[in-house]
Design a protein around this motif. Structure first.
Motif, PDB file in Angstrom:
ATOM      1  N   ARG A 179      15.887  -1.331  -4.548  1.00  0.00           N
ATOM      2  CA  ARG A 179      15.115  -0.427  -5.403  1.00  0.00           C
ATOM      3  C   ARG A 179      13.701  -0.607  -5.801  1.00  0.00           C
ATOM      4  NH1 ARG A 179      16.930   0.853 -10.057  1.00  0.00           N
ATOM      5  NH2 ARG A 179      18.144  -1.325 -10.617  1.00  0.00           N
ATOM      6  N   MET A 180      12.996  -1.464  -4.787  1.00  0.00           N
ATOM      7  CA  MET A 180      11.727  -1.922  -5.132  1.00  0.00           C
ATOM      8  C   MET A 180      10.670  -0.692  -5.570  1.00  0.00           C
ATOM      9  SD  MET A 180       9.277  -4.298  -2.851  1.00  0.00           S
ATOM     10  CE  MET A 180      10.252  -5.706  -2.975  1.00  0.00           C
ATOM     11  N   GLN A 181      10.781   0.362  -4.940  1.00  0.00           N
ATOM     12  CA  GLN A 181       9.839   1.384  -5.309  1.00  0.00           C
ATOM     13  C   GLN A 181      10.234   1.860  -6.805  1.00  0.00           C
ATOM     14  OE1 GLN A 181       7.455   3.269  -3.167  1.00  0.00           O
ATOM     15  NE2 GLN A 181       6.992   3.939  -5.317  1.00  0.00           N
ATOM     16  N   THR A 182      11.402   1.993  -7.130  1.00  0.00           N
ATOM     17  CA  THR A 182      11.529   2.397  -8.595  1.00  0.00           C
ATOM     18  C   THR A 182      11.437   1.433  -9.711  1.00  0.00           C
ATOM     19  OG1 THR A 182      13.600   3.769  -7.708  1.00  0.00           O
ATOM     20  CG2 THR A 182      13.486   3.044 -10.049  1.00  0.00           C
ATOM     21  N   ARG A 183      11.559   0.047  -9.255  1.00  0.00           N
ATOM     22  CA  ARG A 183      11.424  -1.145  -9.961  1.00  0.00           C
ATOM     23  C   ARG A 183       9.548  -1.144 -10.218  1.00  0.00           C
ATOM     24  NH1 ARG A 183      15.761  -5.704  -8.419  1.00  0.00           N
ATOM     25  NH2 ARG A 183      17.420  -4.649  -9.226  1.00  0.00           N
ATOM     26  N   ARG A 226       7.356   1.165  -9.910  1.00  0.00           N
ATOM     27  CA  ARG A 226       7.211   2.391 -10.677  1.00  0.00           C
ATOM     28  C   ARG A 226       6.988   1.982 -12.207  1.00  0.00           C
ATOM     29  NH1 ARG A 226       5.962   7.168  -9.078  1.00  0.00           N
ATOM     30  NH2 ARG A 226       6.017   9.058 -10.612  1.00  0.00           N
ATOM     31  N   ARG A 227       8.404   1.374 -12.383  1.00  0.00           N
ATOM     32  CA  ARG A 227       8.541   1.154 -13.969  1.00  0.00           C
ATOM     33  C   ARG A 227       7.833  -0.143 -14.489  1.00  0.00           C
ATOM     34  NH1 ARG A 227      13.590  -0.745 -13.615  1.00  0.00           N
ATOM     35  NH2 ARG A 227      14.411   1.177 -13.373  1.00  0.00           N
ATOM     36  N   ALA A 228       7.279  -1.059 -13.599  1.00  0.00           N
ATOM     37  CA  ALA A 228       6.392  -2.160 -13.784  1.00  0.00           C
ATOM     38  C   ALA A 228       5.177  -1.811 -14.073  1.00  0.00           C
ATOM     39  CB  ALA A 228       6.753  -3.299 -12.937  1.00  0.00           C
ATOM     40  N   VAL A 229       4.532  -0.843 -12.976  1.00  0.00           N
ATOM     41  CA  VAL A 229       3.346  -0.505 -13.165  1.00  0.00           C
ATOM     42  C   VAL A 229       3.168   0.327 -14.466  1.00  0.00           C
ATOM     43  CG1 VAL A 229       1.544   0.673 -12.090  1.00  0.00           C
ATOM     44  CG2 VAL A 229       2.841  -0.715 -10.771  1.00  0.00           C
ATOM     45  N   ARG A 230       3.834   1.482 -14.705  1.00  0.00           N
ATOM     46  CA  ARG A 230       3.831   2.097 -15.811  1.00  0.00           C
ATOM     47  C   ARG A 230       3.792   1.354 -17.115  1.00  0.00           C
ATOM     48  NH1 ARG A 230       7.381   6.236 -15.420  1.00  0.00           N
ATOM     49  NH2 ARG A 230       5.845   7.737 -15.327  1.00  0.00           N
ATOM     50  N   SER A 231       4.709   0.160 -17.252  1.00  0.00           N
ATOM     51  CA  SER A 231       4.590  -0.434 -18.268  1.00  0.00           C
ATOM     52  C   SER A 231       3.199  -1.529 -18.630  1.00  0.00           C
ATOM     53  CB  SER A 231       5.643  -1.565 -18.196  1.00  0.00           C
ATOM     54  OG  SER A 231       5.700  -2.595 -19.462  1.00  0.00           O
ATOM     55  N   LEU A 232       2.666  -1.919 -17.233  1.00  0.00           N
ATOM     56  CA  LEU A 232       1.619  -2.480 -17.470  1.00  0.00           C
ATOM     57  C   LEU A 232       0.393  -1.667 -17.971  1.00  0.00           C
ATOM     58  CD1 LEU A 232       1.638  -4.916 -14.045  1.00  0.00           C
ATOM     59  CD2 LEU A 232       1.670  -5.500 -16.341  1.00  0.00           C
ATOM     60  N   VAL A 233       0.150  -0.622 -17.373  1.00  0.00           N
ATOM     61  CA  VAL A 233      -0.846   0.107 -17.574  1.00  0.00           C
ATOM     62  C   VAL A 233      -0.812   0.539 -19.151  1.00  0.00           C
ATOM     63  CG1 VAL A 233      -1.963   2.477 -17.251  1.00  0.00           C
ATOM     64  CG2 VAL A 233      -1.161   0.968 -15.201  1.00  0.00           C
ATOM     65  N   SER A 234       0.153   1.263 -19.662  1.00  0.00           N
ATOM     66  CA  SER A 234       0.488   1.536 -20.809  1.00  0.00           C
ATOM     67  C   SER A 234       0.161   0.237 -21.934  1.00  0.00           C
ATOM     68  CB  SER A 234       2.012   1.609 -21.114  1.00  0.00           C
ATOM     69  OG  SER A 234       2.313   3.041 -20.420  1.00  0.00           O
ATOM     70  N   THR A 248       0.622  -1.137   0.044  1.00  0.00           N
ATOM     71  CA  THR A 248      -0.127  -0.006   0.023  1.00  0.00           C
ATOM     72  C   THR A 248       0.979   1.280   0.172  1.00  0.00           C
ATOM     73  OG1 THR A 248      -1.935  -1.046   1.222  1.00  0.00           O
ATOM     74  CG2 THR A 248      -1.639   1.238   1.536  1.00  0.00           C
ATOM     75  N   VAL A 249       2.008   1.285   0.808  1.00  0.00           N
ATOM     76  CA  VAL A 249       2.846   2.364   0.877  1.00  0.00           C
ATOM     77  C   VAL A 249       3.574   2.495  -0.725  1.00  0.00           C
ATOM     78  CG1 VAL A 249       5.129   3.150   1.614  1.00  0.00           C
ATOM     79  CG2 VAL A 249       3.421   2.050   3.084  1.00  0.00           C
ATOM     80  N   ILE A 250       3.900   1.560  -1.117  1.00  0.00           N
ATOM     81  CA  ILE A 250       4.067   1.808  -2.765  1.00  0.00           C
ATOM     82  C   ILE A 250       3.295   2.301  -3.589  1.00  0.00           C
ATOM     83  CG2 ILE A 250       5.443   0.372  -4.732  1.00  0.00           C
ATOM     84  CD1 ILE A 250       6.683  -1.335  -2.768  1.00  0.00           C
ATOM     85  N   ALA A 251       2.040   1.595  -3.375  1.00  0.00           N
ATOM     86  CA  ALA A 251       0.944   1.962  -4.393  1.00  0.00           C
ATOM     87  C   ALA A 251       0.851   3.416  -4.201  1.00  0.00           C
ATOM     88  CB  ALA A 251      -0.191   1.208  -4.226  1.00  0.00           C
ATOM     89  N   ARG A 252       0.727   4.024  -3.002  1.00  0.00           N
ATOM     90  CA  ARG A 252       0.134   5.493  -2.859  1.00  0.00           C
ATOM     91  C   ARG A 252       1.320   6.218  -3.411  1.00  0.00           C
ATOM     92  NH1 ARG A 252      -2.098   4.284   3.121  1.00  0.00           N
ATOM     93  NH2 ARG A 252      -4.199   3.679   2.442  1.00  0.00           N
ATOM     94  N   ARG A 253       2.486   5.916  -3.693  1.00  0.00           N
ATOM     95  CA  ARG A 253       3.553   6.688  -4.387  1.00  0.00           C
ATOM     96  C   ARG A 253       3.497   6.839  -5.762  1.00  0.00           C
ATOM     97  NH1 ARG A 253       8.513   4.947  -0.470  1.00  0.00           N
ATOM     98  NH2 ARG A 253       7.498   6.033   1.439  1.00  0.00           N
TER      99      ARG A 253
END
Length: 331
Positions: A107-111, A113-121, A16-21
């Protein structure tokens, strides 16, 4: 330009902390903007099946009127062949699940972020809407997944989770530091014996925590998949406890070293061991005392509640899973 409504459903605690960022994510290609909503819910509780999790995410999307949905979980994902997965996506249903531990421990937050952006795109682009899985390499992927699970467990929480044990260890160390017999033993030990003492003391306490706290996971059934899952959970528990105990050991060493420099006199120790003793010998003495205090403090861990030990050893996702199994066993 109408925005795309994106839902992120995250397991409680770290996911949840990661998601809210991630609420400020936007497409990189200048297409329709994303309107991101985060919901914290253990959507994988009660099921280890990825298809079930995807179905629950789709139900969320219908209720919330989202265009697409992504789930973030601490659950290790597997395909039907037992291979570890990073992502399971179903663009036709506009839903995907991302396993955060599979991103690794760094670097879980960075990874994420990259993974979610790729999935949504991918799901937002009609030309790329094909179902796919992202499979981790068997050997390297196992270590990557394990490191991610250990990070999710937050092994540093073992320190406040073992307050009674630490107090007992500090008391043991304080008494041992001023004991002439301990001085003699420390001066007679070679460096490799001190290393063995360190390893043995930490291993004994970890074993005691696992046995006393009933932390060992057993397979739900005799299937290879269930056995592999239990091995993974048990490995993450052992590594988490080892890292936590190493932190405790280092803290004990620092405190005992400060105590030794404050109360001990080199001349007094020299007369007791019949050998010259310098300040450098206090580091060796403290090393031996830290090992003895670790074993003594481990006995104090029995004074802690099972909840305190499990909170330090398990991620929130694993706690939910084990509670569910315990309730099923009681029934």
């Amino acid at each position: 330009m109408e925005s795309i409504r994106v839902g992120i459903v995250a397991d409680p605690a770290a996911p949840t902390v990661i998601a809210r960022r991630l609420t400020d994510l936007s497409p990189l290609d200048g297409r329709d903007a994303w309107d991101i909503t985060v919901v914290s819910e253990p959507f994988t509780t009660g099921s280890e099946d990825v298809d079930t999790a995807v179905g629950r995410l789709q139900d969320h999307a219908r209720r919330q009127d989202w265009d697409l949905v992504v789930g973030l979980t601490e659950l290790p994902l597997h395909d039907h062949e037992g291979r570890h997965l990073l992502v399971e996506s179903d663009p036709q249903r506009q839903a995907a699940v991302l396993s955060l531990p599979a991103l690794g421990g760094l670097r879980m937050q960075t990874r994420a972020r990259r993974a979610v952006r790729s999935l949504v795109s991918d799901m937002a682009d009609p030309s790329t809407r094909t179902e796919h899985q992202t499979t981790l390499p068997r050997l390297r992927g196992r270590w990557r997944l394990l490191s991610g699970m250990v990070l999710a467990n937050r092994p540093w929480l073992l320190v406040p989770g073992l307050k009674s044990a630490l107090v007992a260890a500090l008391a043991t160390g304080a008494v041992a530091t001023v004991n002439s017999t301990v001085w003699l033993l420390a001066s007679s030990l070679s460096w490799w014996r001190l290393v063995v003492a360190t390893i043995a003391s930490i291993a004994l306490v970890v074993a005691w925590l696992i046995i006393d706290g009933e932390l060992w996971d057993r397979p739900d059934d005799d299937s290879p998949r269930a056995r592999e899952r239990s091995r993974l959970y048990n490995a993450s528990t052992v590594v988490t406890l080892l890292v936590g105990m190493l932190i405790c050991y280092a803290a004990l060493y620092v405190v005992n070293l400060a105590w030794a420099f404050f109360v001990l006199d080199s001349d007094v120790i020299s007369s007791s061991v019949n050998a010259p003793v310098g300040h450098s010998d206090l580091f060796v003495l403290t090393w031996f005392v830290a090992s003895a205090a670790t074993v003594g403090g481990g006995l104090g861990s029995g004074l802690e509640s099972d909840e305190a030990i499990r909170a330090a050893a398990y991620s929130k996702r694993e706690q939910d899973r084990r509670d569910r199994l315990a309730r099923a066993g009681d029934r």
